[in-house]
Design an enzyme around this catalytic site. Sequence first.
Site, short mmCIF file in Angstrom:
data_model
loop_
_atom_site.label_atom_id
_atom_site.label_comp_id
_atom_site.label_asym_id
_atom_site.label_seq_id
_atom_site.Cartn_x
_atom_site.Cartn_y
_atom_site.Cartn_z
N GLY A 1 2.73 1.80 10.73
CA GLY A 1 3.63 2.93 10.57
C GLY A 1 4.35 3.33 11.85
O GLY A 1 4.97 4.38 11.92
N SER B 1 3.82 -2.66 10.21
CA SER B 1 5.29 -2.63 10.36
C SER B 1 5.97 -3.94 9.99
O SER B 1 6.95 -4.34 10.64
CB SER B 1 5.68 -2.18 11.77
OG SER B 1 5.21 -0.87 12.01
N LYS C 1 0.09 4.30 -0.30
CA LYS C 1 -0.54 5.49 0.32
C LYS C 1 -0.31 6.74 -0.54
O LYS C 1 -0.22 6.64 -1.76
CB LYS C 1 -0.01 5.67 1.74
CG LYS C 1 -0.09 4.38 2.56
CD LYS C 1 0.17 4.57 4.01
CE LYS C 1 0.19 3.21 4.70
NZ LYS C 1 0.26 3.31 6.13
N GLU D 1 -5.08 -5.53 10.59
CA GLU D 1 -4.04 -4.53 10.81
C GLU D 1 -4.28 -3.82 12.15
O GLU D 1 -5.09 -2.88 12.21
CB GLU D 1 -4.05 -3.49 9.69
CG GLU D 1 -3.83 -4.07 8.31
CD GLU D 1 -3.28 -3.02 7.35
OE1 GLU D 1 -2.16 -3.21 6.85
OE2 GLU D 1 -3.97 -2.01 7.12
N ASN E 1 0.86 -1.18 0.00
CA ASN E 1 0.00 0.00 0.00
C ASN E 1 0.90 1.23 0.00
O ASN E 1 1.52 1.55 1.01
CB ASN E 1 -0.88 -0.03 1.26
CG ASN E 1 -1.71 1.23 1.41
OD1 ASN E 1 -1.83 2.03 0.48
ND2 ASN E 1 -2.30 1.40 2.58
N GLU F 1 -6.47 4.31 8.04
CA GLU F 1 -6.33 5.76 7.78
C GLU F 1 -7.61 6.32 7.15
O GLU F 1 -7.97 7.47 7.41
CB GLU F 1 -5.10 6.00 6.89
CG GLU F 1 -3.81 5.79 7.69
CD GLU F 1 -2.64 5.26 6.88
OE1 GLU F 1 -2.64 5.37 5.65
OE2 GLU F 1 -1.71 4.70 7.52
N HIS G 1 -9.16 0.70 5.17
CA HIS G 1 -7.86 0.96 5.80
C HIS G 1 -8.04 1.88 7.00
O HIS G 1 -8.87 2.79 6.98
CB HIS G 1 -6.89 1.58 4.78
CG HIS G 1 -5.49 1.58 5.30
ND1 HIS G 1 -5.02 2.56 6.15
CD2 HIS G 1 -4.47 0.71 5.13
CE1 HIS G 1 -3.77 2.29 6.47
NE2 HIS G 1 -3.40 1.17 5.85
C1 PEP Z 1 -0.52 -0.21 6.21
O1 PEP Z 1 -0.67 1.00 6.14
O2 PEP Z 1 -1.38 -0.97 5.72
C2 PEP Z 1 0.67 -0.71 6.87
C3 PEP Z 1 0.68 -1.96 7.25
O3 PEP Z 1 1.70 0.18 7.04
P1 PEP Z 1 3.16 -0.14 7.65
O4 PEP Z 1 3.64 -1.41 7.02
O5 PEP Z 1 3.98 1.05 7.30
O6 PEP Z 1 2.95 -0.30 9.14
#
Ligand code: PEP
Length: 249
Positions: free
Chosen positions: A172, A212, A11, A166, A9, A96, A94
């Site tokens: 992040g 992460s 973003k 998630e 992703n 966000e 997601h």
């Molecule tokens: C995400 O935004 O779906 C995500 C998993 O981000 P990150 O890997 O940066 O934690």
Amino acid sequence: MRKKIVAGNWKMNNDLAQTKALINDLKNSLPNTDAEVKIAPTFTNLHAAVETVGDAAIEVVAQNMHQEASGAYTGEISADMLKSIGVKTVILGHSERRAYFGEDDALLAKKVDAALQNDMDVIFCFGEELADRKADNHFSLVESQLKNALFHLGVEDWKHIVLAYEPVWAIGTGETASPEQAQEMHEFIRKTLADKYDATLADSISILYGGSVKPNNAEEIFSKPDVDGGLIGGASLKAEDFVGIIKAI
Ligand code: PEP
């Protein structure tokens, strides 16, 4: 056999030139893998991404989509628009989108329906915040997210759904769920699906972990029996790191 999937992703990152360059880097270093590899560039670069990918084994997917077919929805993008440029999968839910754009379970249910009515596949994201986990509320929160957005679906619809658990506190932040925490939740999600539908359906659904994931922790997370791959944010922006994660599956 469940599909193994590694999805990136991107973003709100990468302009047109950077998008093409990153795709070309990925194409040049893509390992042989049984896993499906997907990338989600930003809307403005989706068409160029599809063309740059060409016949490489990488699927270009969208990060979001509007629930209506067309009309006075300034700034929004419909399923038809995505399909017209060769995009057949969309990430929905997601954290966000939920946190910054007010997307709730009821809206997400409509978006999921719109995607399915348009023969699109969905990568559906959900997961608890830190406060939920601290209050030991994470299982019931995750169960309610699934119930509210997806449990109206029929058995056939689920052929088009991939789940991405998630935990918001791991996105992040550099903090990952431990492989045991990921497995525990993925097993719970599968059991919740089996209770609502049946074991056959539950066993067929790919459940990705996101939060992460990096080349140095991917292998341990992916080794867990109910983890079928990953949704990758930050580490998908560097070809070397993303390829490292693909190699770990
Ligand atoms: C995400 O935004 O779906 C995500 C998993 O981000 P990150 O890997 O940066 O934690």
